[in-house]
Scaffold this motif. Sequence first.
Motif, PDB file in Angstrom:
ATOM      1  N   SER A 149       9.674   2.397  -5.052  1.00 44.71           N
ATOM      2  CA  SER A 149       9.187   1.132  -5.590  1.00 44.71           C
ATOM      3  C   SER A 149       9.386   0.014  -4.566  1.00 44.71           C
ATOM      4  CB  SER A 149       9.945   0.782  -6.865  1.00 44.71           C
ATOM      5  OG  SER A 149      11.260   0.322  -6.552  1.00 44.71           O
ATOM      6  N   PRO A 150       8.745  -1.131  -4.793  1.00 45.27           N
ATOM      7  CA  PRO A 150       9.120  -2.313  -4.001  1.00 45.27           C
ATOM      8  C   PRO A 150      10.603  -2.611  -4.258  1.00 45.27           C
ATOM      9  CG  PRO A 150       7.095  -2.701  -5.219  1.00 45.27           C
ATOM     10  CD  PRO A 150       7.659  -1.415  -5.745  1.00 45.27           C
ATOM     11  N   PRO A 151      11.275  -3.341  -3.354  1.00 41.73           N
ATOM     12  CA  PRO A 151      12.703  -3.639  -3.555  1.00 41.73           C
ATOM     13  C   PRO A 151      12.983  -4.252  -4.931  1.00 41.73           C
ATOM     14  CG  PRO A 151      12.039  -4.272  -1.358  1.00 41.73           C
ATOM     15  CD  PRO A 151      10.778  -3.897  -2.083  1.00 41.73           C
ATOM     16  N   LEU A 152      13.942  -3.674  -5.626  1.00 42.81           N
ATOM     17  CA  LEU A 152      14.387  -4.227  -6.908  1.00 42.81           C
ATOM     18  C   LEU A 152      15.386  -5.355  -6.690  1.00 42.81           C
ATOM     19  CD1 LEU A 152      15.043  -0.860  -8.787  1.00 42.81           C
ATOM     20  CD2 LEU A 152      12.966  -2.241  -8.851  1.00 42.81           C
ATOM     21  N   ALA A 153      16.131  -5.243  -5.615  1.00 42.02           N
ATOM     22  CA  ALA A 153      17.120  -6.262  -5.244  1.00 42.02           C
ATOM     23  C   ALA A 153      17.414  -6.124  -3.763  1.00 42.02           C
ATOM     24  CB  ALA A 153      18.395  -6.104  -6.065  1.00 42.02           C
ATOM     25  N   SER A 154      17.640  -7.245  -3.108  1.00 39.27           N
ATOM     26  CA  SER A 154      17.977  -7.241  -1.685  1.00 39.27           C
ATOM     27  C   SER A 154      19.312  -7.949  -1.491  1.00 39.27           C
ATOM     28  CB  SER A 154      16.892  -7.944  -0.870  1.00 39.27           C
ATOM     29  OG  SER A 154      15.671  -7.235  -0.960  1.00 39.27           O
TER      30      SER A 154
END
Length: 227
Positions: free
Chosen positions: A197-202
């Motif tokens: 998935s696209p980043p959920l958290a960085s």
Amino acid sequence: MKLLLGLSMLGQLITTTTTHTPTQSVVLSYPTGGYPPYTTAAGKGLIVDKVRTLAKKLGYQLEIVQLPAARTDSFSQFQIDCRTKSKALVTNPEQYLWSRHLVTMNDVLVTSANSRYSATNVHEFAEKGGLLGLVNGFSYPQLESILPSIDFTRAGDVQSVVAMLLRQRVDGIIIDERVFLHQLNLRDLSPLDFTLSPPLASYSFRLQCAKTAAAEAFIKALNAQLP
């Protein structure tokens, strides 16, 4: 002439000796076994190598101490200067000294390729009824609001949670993107067999250091080398 030459050489020796700065050491701690590819059991990794290079440039020797995860925050007990951490994962960041940004870690949701549980976020994954794999002791701030309404199970470490996905014991896992790709490389598997998935958290990872005079001097010098 010999006497003058001797005095000249002695003067040079004294000057060299008094201006030389002895190599200092800084003790960096991280969990036993590391968190490859950022930190490794061999005392290397993306973060460690970067800090070691900068420390050497500043006249410091980096010493590595690996401890059980729960003990890496015991700075005074184990005479630790710093550890790698994100401010976002510490409840009292103002009690510590912090380096500037070292590396960004991105948590992603991973499913098998073409899985009906593939999703761009955890809420979508939960609506599809997927079973999520997490790691014991890891923080997942992005899941706080949804954990009560999602089916999940926990594994003892990163290797185990990846194995759960490969054996289809879970439908998806949340893991740092670089860590997951590193695990695939160790197993000689292709990223094309999975959907990320696209980043959920960085998270911006830095050095978190005890508030001591020695650590303050090191962090000040280190930060001057970082963008």
